[in-house]
Design a protein around this motif. Structure first.
Motif, PDB file in Angstrom:
ATOM      1  N   ALA A   1     -25.084 -30.005 -87.719  1.00  0.00           N
ATOM      2  CA  ALA A   1     -25.407 -31.430 -87.823  1.00  0.00           C
ATOM      3  C   ALA A   1     -26.409 -31.854 -86.766  1.00  0.00           C
ATOM      4  CB  ALA A   1     -24.130 -32.267 -87.711  1.00  0.00           C
TER       5      ALA A   1
ATOM      6  N   THR B   1     -23.766 -30.474 -99.860  1.00  0.00           N
ATOM      7  CA  THR B   1     -24.328 -31.649 -99.177  1.00  0.00           C
ATOM      8  C   THR B   1     -25.845 -31.523 -99.104  1.00  0.00           C
ATOM      9  OG1 THR B   1     -24.070 -30.565 -97.011  1.00  0.00           O
ATOM     10  CG2 THR B   1     -22.270 -32.002 -97.748  1.00  0.00           C
TER      11      THR B   1
ATOM     12  N   LEU C   1     -26.007 -32.871 -93.085  1.00  0.00           N
ATOM     13  CA  LEU C   1     -24.913 -33.183 -92.169  1.00  0.00           C
ATOM     14  C   LEU C   1     -25.529 -33.884 -90.969  1.00  0.00           C
ATOM     15  CD1 LEU C   1     -23.163 -29.670 -92.087  1.00  0.00           C
ATOM     16  CD2 LEU C   1     -22.695 -31.557 -93.661  1.00  0.00           C
TER      17      LEU C   1
ATOM     18  N   LEU D   1     -18.694 -36.559 -88.640  1.00  0.00           N
ATOM     19  CA  LEU D   1     -20.000 -36.261 -89.228  1.00  0.00           C
ATOM     20  C   LEU D   1     -20.231 -37.144 -90.454  1.00  0.00           C
ATOM     21  CD1 LEU D   1     -20.079 -32.346 -89.218  1.00  0.00           C
ATOM     22  CD2 LEU D   1     -20.892 -33.905 -87.433  1.00  0.00           C
TER      23      LEU D   1
ATOM     24  N   LEU E   1     -21.728 -37.094 -94.092  1.00  0.00           N
ATOM     25  CA  LEU E   1     -22.103 -36.146 -95.127  1.00  0.00           C
ATOM     26  C   LEU E   1     -23.007 -36.838 -96.140  1.00  0.00           C
ATOM     27  CD1 LEU E   1     -18.652 -34.396 -95.821  1.00  0.00           C
ATOM     28  CD2 LEU E   1     -20.273 -34.001 -93.959  1.00  0.00           C
TER      29      LEU E   1
END
Length: 383
Positions: free
Chosen positions: A239, A353, A356, A379, A381
């Protein structure tokens, strides 16, 4: 006379940022004494030397026998030969479809375009479902096992030997109940890893119940806490590194090597123990037979003398230098399973996804020793 204390592993500043604290200790005092961890070993060269010399540095560093972790050759050799096939290529190939199905289901259940607390929203459910699926345990054990891991970590941090023993006894009874159910089922018992272990042979005899419980305890302790930590560490790292995220989405074949490198940078397992069988000198410190050495994986894998800038992510590092799964005769036999599970989970998360993203408002909370990684990590998404 109380020995000199070089550091306090439970000091607030250490618990607030363990990795940074271990980096400082590696540079300042590569073998440091404390009442809690005894002699902590921080440098890669010292840790590797200890791992590769099992005659001088015994694994019998605990009051309790652990099969085969706390055993030395020749006893360790026979048990290792019994255990390794459970993680061989054929077993991994047979488990892979279920492994990838579970990962896909977990990702599909996550909220879309929303903030997610990744540890309890994904990492812990992942570890619990994988462990139960691999060993053939019922889903009803998910929550008791999660509670057990929490109680084990609290007891270990406290150093309360009575609490540690009570938690171990509680877990052992859970396993004994599972074994009893399989005995009662006889030929109708499920053909899973647990049943096969009960029907194995060691030294021409069946393993005792205590030996089976010890093996399953080791597999479970190593799997649940460490695997949940690994997912949290990797997901948060990706992320905060969007270019790497994009690279792995474009080429999922790189995920396995990327996982190993991310977990070198931020270890999911803090330490392991050894004890010398004769007087030994480690990093300038004189260690006597029977004294405990705590090998700090989370430091050794960041040693500048081996890796240069420890925070630099590189896919071309020599994998033999990465101590993520140990080295020597006690290198983790479950490494093939761990790598398969983490590869499947991260590939599924990236495939499910578009991005992130870390939370600007809620930085991750560090896990508390003996756990590693994040206690909480939020996080976003994006889909």
């Amino acid at each position: 006379m109380t020995p000199h204390q070089d550091w306090d592993p439970r000091a607030p500043e250490v618990l607030a940022d363990p990795i940074a604290a271990y980096d400082r200790m590696r540079r300042r005092c590569p073998v440091a004494h404390s009442d809690y961890l005894h002699h902590s070993v921080f440098r890669h060269a010292d840790v590797m030397r200890i791992l590769m010399d099992h005659e001088t540095f015994s694994s019998q560093a605990s009051r309790h026998v652990s099969v085969p972790n706390s055993m030395d050759p020749p006893e360790h050799t026979a048990w290792r030969a019994l255990i390794e096939p459970y993680f061989g290529p054929d077993r991994m190939a047979a488990f892979e479809p279920d492994c990838r199905r579970i990962c896909a289901e977990l990702v599909a259940a996550l909220p879309r375009n929303a903030s997610v607390e990744i540890m309890f929203g994904l990492a812990h459910p992942f570890a619990l479902r994988m462990q139960c699926a691999f060993l053939g345990w019922p889903d009803s054990l998910h929550e008791p096992l999660r509670q057990w891991i929490h109680k084990k970590n609290v007891a270990t941090l406290s150093g309360d030997t009575h609490a540690i023993a009570a938690v171990a006894t509680e877990f052992d009874q859970t396993i004994r109940d599972l074994l009893q159910e399989r005995r009662q089922a006889g030929d109708r018992a499920p053909d899973d890893a647990t049943t096969r272990l009960m029907r194995a042979s060691i030294h021409g005899r069946a393993p005792t119940e205590d030996e089976i419980v010890s093996i399953l305890r080791n597999w479970t302790v190593g799997e649940l806490g460490t695997m949940a930590s690994s997912v949290g560490i990797i997901a948060y790292y990706l992320a905060t590194h969007p270019a790497l995220q994009d690279q792995l989405r474009h080429d999922p074949s790189l995920v396995r090597a990327a996982n190993d490198e991310i977990l070198r940078i931020h270890a999911p397992l803090i330490a392991n123990r050894r004890t010398p069988t004769c007087p030994a000198r480690v990093g300038g410190a004189e260690i006597q037979p029977g004294e405990r050495l705590t090998l700090i994986w989370a430091s050794a894998n960041r040693d500048e003398a081996v890796f240069g800038d420890p925070d630099e992510f590189r896919l071309d590092r020599d994998p033999a230098l990465n101590l993520l799964y140990g080295a020597g005769i006690h290198a983790c036999p479950g490494a093939p399973l761990a790598r398969l599970e983490l590869e499947a989970m991260i590939q599924a998360l990236l495939a499910g996804t578009r991005a992130l993203e870390p939370s600007d408002e809620h930085p991750p909370m560090p896990a508390i020793y003996p756990a590693s990684g994040h206690r909480q990590a939020i996080l976003m998404l994006r889909h």
